[in-house]
Scaffold this active site. Structure first.
Site, PDB file in Angstrom:
ATOM      1  N   THR A 208       0.707 -25.619  56.995  1.00 36.70           N
ATOM      2  CA  THR A 208       0.510 -25.606  55.540  1.00 36.70           C
ATOM      3  C   THR A 208       1.370 -26.675  54.882  1.00 36.70           C
ATOM      4  O   THR A 208       2.302 -27.202  55.490  1.00 36.70           O
ATOM      5  CB  THR A 208       0.889 -24.247  54.935  1.00 36.70           C
ATOM      6  N   ASP A 209       1.031 -26.989  53.635  1.00 39.10           N
ATOM      7  CA  ASP A 209       1.849 -27.902  52.849  1.00 39.10           C
ATOM      8  C   ASP A 209       2.225 -27.236  51.525  1.00 39.10           C
ATOM      9  O   ASP A 209       1.881 -26.088  51.282  1.00 39.10           O
ATOM     10  CB  ASP A 209       1.125 -29.236  52.635  1.00 39.10           C
ATOM     11  N   MET A 210       2.948 -27.959  50.672  1.00 36.98           N
ATOM     12  CA  MET A 210       3.472 -27.362  49.449  1.00 36.98           C
ATOM     13  C   MET A 210       2.377 -26.990  48.444  1.00 36.98           C
ATOM     14  O   MET A 210       2.682 -26.319  47.456  1.00 36.98           O
ATOM     15  CB  MET A 210       4.489 -28.292  48.801  1.00 36.98           C
TER      16      MET A 210
END
Lengths: 165, 165, 165, 165
Positions: free
Chosen positions: B27-29
Site C-alpha cells: 500500500t501507499d499513503m
C-alpha cells in the site's frame, strides 16, 4: 508508414528530465533492473516534475486535498538497465484533459556510441478528491492553477537533444 | 461497435488462477495498493502458472538455461484494491509466437454484489538464453517441450465464471 | 556459556507459522533474496498471525482506530534463500509490555538434511492511535481484548519441532 | 550510566553523507515511510560511499569478483519520515574485521528546530567470492586495496555537526 513506439519516443519534446541512479535493490537475479521498477522510476520523474512546478502530487494527511491515482500505465523495454547505471527519464505531457493527464516517459542511457533510448512508458493519471467519506476517492477537474502550470510546461517542452546541450 | 478493454477481459478464457493477499508494504499513503505492485502480482501469477506446468521461469545460477525478460507490460486500473484484500488473478495466454508469449492478467475482487473486475494487464515476455558472454541475453525460440505445455494449457482455458464453480 | 542467537532461536516456542514462496522480484543480482525483503516477510507473518486471531493491524481509512508502527527491527542472516524457495516463518511473542510487543521471527527452509534455520529476526512494534490532528500518531496502551488474545496465543506457543508433526 | 543508542549515534563520526528524497512508493497506508525502506536507504548510502572511494559493491555479471551479502541489519526508529522529506544518512564505519565491516547509518531530517536524528541502523556485511561452483558464495578476506581505502575513510571521519558547516 506508421512510426514505431521507439521512433515516436525519439521525437517527442520533453518538459523535464529526471536522473536516477539504479540501486542494487532494483535488480533481480537475472542481473538487470526488474521491470516493476520502471513504473516507480516513471512516478519519481513525474513527482520531481511536479515539485519543479512548485506543486506536490499528494497533500499531507488530514488536509483534504487531491491525489493522483493511475488509470493506466504501460512500458516498452528495448534494452536492459543495470546496477549503478544512471538513467535519464524525459517527461513529456502527451495530453491534458479535464480530469486526466497522460505522461510519456522516455528512458535514456549513456553508452559507448552516445545516448540510447532503452525504454518508453505511458501513464494516465486522474485527479481525485481525497476528502470523501470512508476514504473514497472521487475524480474531479484538475484545479485551474495546476492546469495552467502543466499547459505552460508543455508549451516550453523541447526536443530531448536540445536539452542536453 | 468495438469492445472496451474491460468487456474483452470479462470474456477471455483463463488457464490459471492465482490468489494473492494484499500486504501492508504493497500500500501507499493514499491508502490503496501502489500501481507498481500490480506488475509484481502479474509476474507472481505467471510464475505460479509455470510451476503448475512443472516449469520454472529462471534456471538456478550457473546452469546456463533460459530466462524471460519483458518486452512490454501494461495495466488498466478500474477500481483500487486495499490492504488484506484477496485478489484473484486470472492468467490468459493471449498469443504464443516463436520467441515470445503475450499473457493477459485479469484482477478480480470479491465485493458485495459478487466478483468485480478491478484491473486488467498485458505482458509480453521473450525467451532468452542466459549463457551469453558477459551475461548477455540473446532471444531464442521457446524450447519445444515448454511450448507444447503452453499450447495445451491454452486449449484447456475456460471462462473465468466456469472456473469459480 | 551464553547461547548464540541461533541456539536461542532454535529453542523458542512459536505461536504461528507463515509459509512464504520467494518471488522473483524479491531477488537481487547476487541471485539471492535481498535482505530488505526479510523485513517484509516478517511483517507479513505478523499480520497473518493477527488475522488468525480475528484482528487486523490497521483499521481502514476514516475509522480512527489503531496502528502498529515499528520501534525496532533487526535480522541475522545465516544462509541465503533463493527464488521459488518456500520459507516457513515461525512467529514468537517474546515480550508484551503495556504499549509494545516484541516479536521474534524464525526463518526455516527445507533442505537435504531436514529443516534449516536460515535467519532470525526481532521486531518491536508500538500501538498508536491514528486519530490525532494532522495525522499525528500517539502511543497508547494495547486495547485489552487484543492484549488478552496475544497473551493467550503466547501461552499456547509450542516448540517449532512439535508443530511440524 | 550507559548511553542510549540515540546518544551514541549523535556522537559518532561519519565518513560520508547520502541525501535521499522519500518517494511515494516508499510510503504505506499509515502515511509514513514503510520500515523496510530504511534498509534500502542504508544500502544506497553504503553503495554511494563505495562509489565515492572508486569502488563498487558488486562486480558485473560474468566477471568473478566479490560481493557483500549481509550478516546482520538492524534499525531503531525514533520519528517517522514522510513523502518528499529529504533524509540525510550519515555513514559511519564502526568496525573493520578481516572479512566483515560493520556500518552504522544515522538518519537525519531537517525540522523546525534544526536537524533531528530520526533513526539509526547497523549493518554487518561480509566479503564473499562470487565465483564458486553453482553460484556458491564463500567468505574471503577483504581485498587489501579496498581495506586500505576503508581504513583511510574511517580516519578521515568527522562529527556530523562539523560536516554540515
Amino acid at each position: 508508414m506508421s512510426k514505431t513506439k521507439k521512433e515516436l519516443a525519439l521525437g517527442e519534446p520533453v518538459c523535464f528530465e529526471y536522473v536516477r541512479r539504479v540501486q542494487f535493490a532494483d535488480t533481480d537475479m537475472a542481473g538487470i533492473v526488474h521491470f516493476s521498477a520502471y513504473y516507480r522510476y516513471m512516478e519519481e520523474a513525474e513527482h520531481a516534475f511536479f515539485r519543479s512546478l512548485g506543486e506536490t502530487v499528494h497533500a499531507r494527511q488530514g488536509s483534504g486535498g487531491v491525489g493522483w491515482p493511475r488509470l493506466h500505465a504501460s512500458c516498452d523495454f528495448f534494452s536492459p538497465i543495470r546496477f549503478e547505471d544512471e538513467v535519464r527519464v524525459g517527461v513529456a505531457i502527451h495530453e491534458i484533459r479535464s480530469k486526466t493527464v497522460r505522461f510519456h516517459h522516455h528512458f535514456w542511457l549513456a553508452g559507448e556510441g552516445g545516448e540510447e533510448l532503452v525504454a518508453t512508458g505511458s501513464v494516465v493519471t486522474v485527479c481525485v478528491s481525497l476528502g470523501g467519506a470512508g476514504g473514497r476517492m472521487e475524480s474531479i477537474a484538475i484545479p485551474a492553477p495546476l492546469r495552467d502550470k502543466l499547459e505552460a510546461a508543455r508549451r516550453r517542452a523541447v526536443a530531448p537533444g536540445s536539452r542536453k546541450a
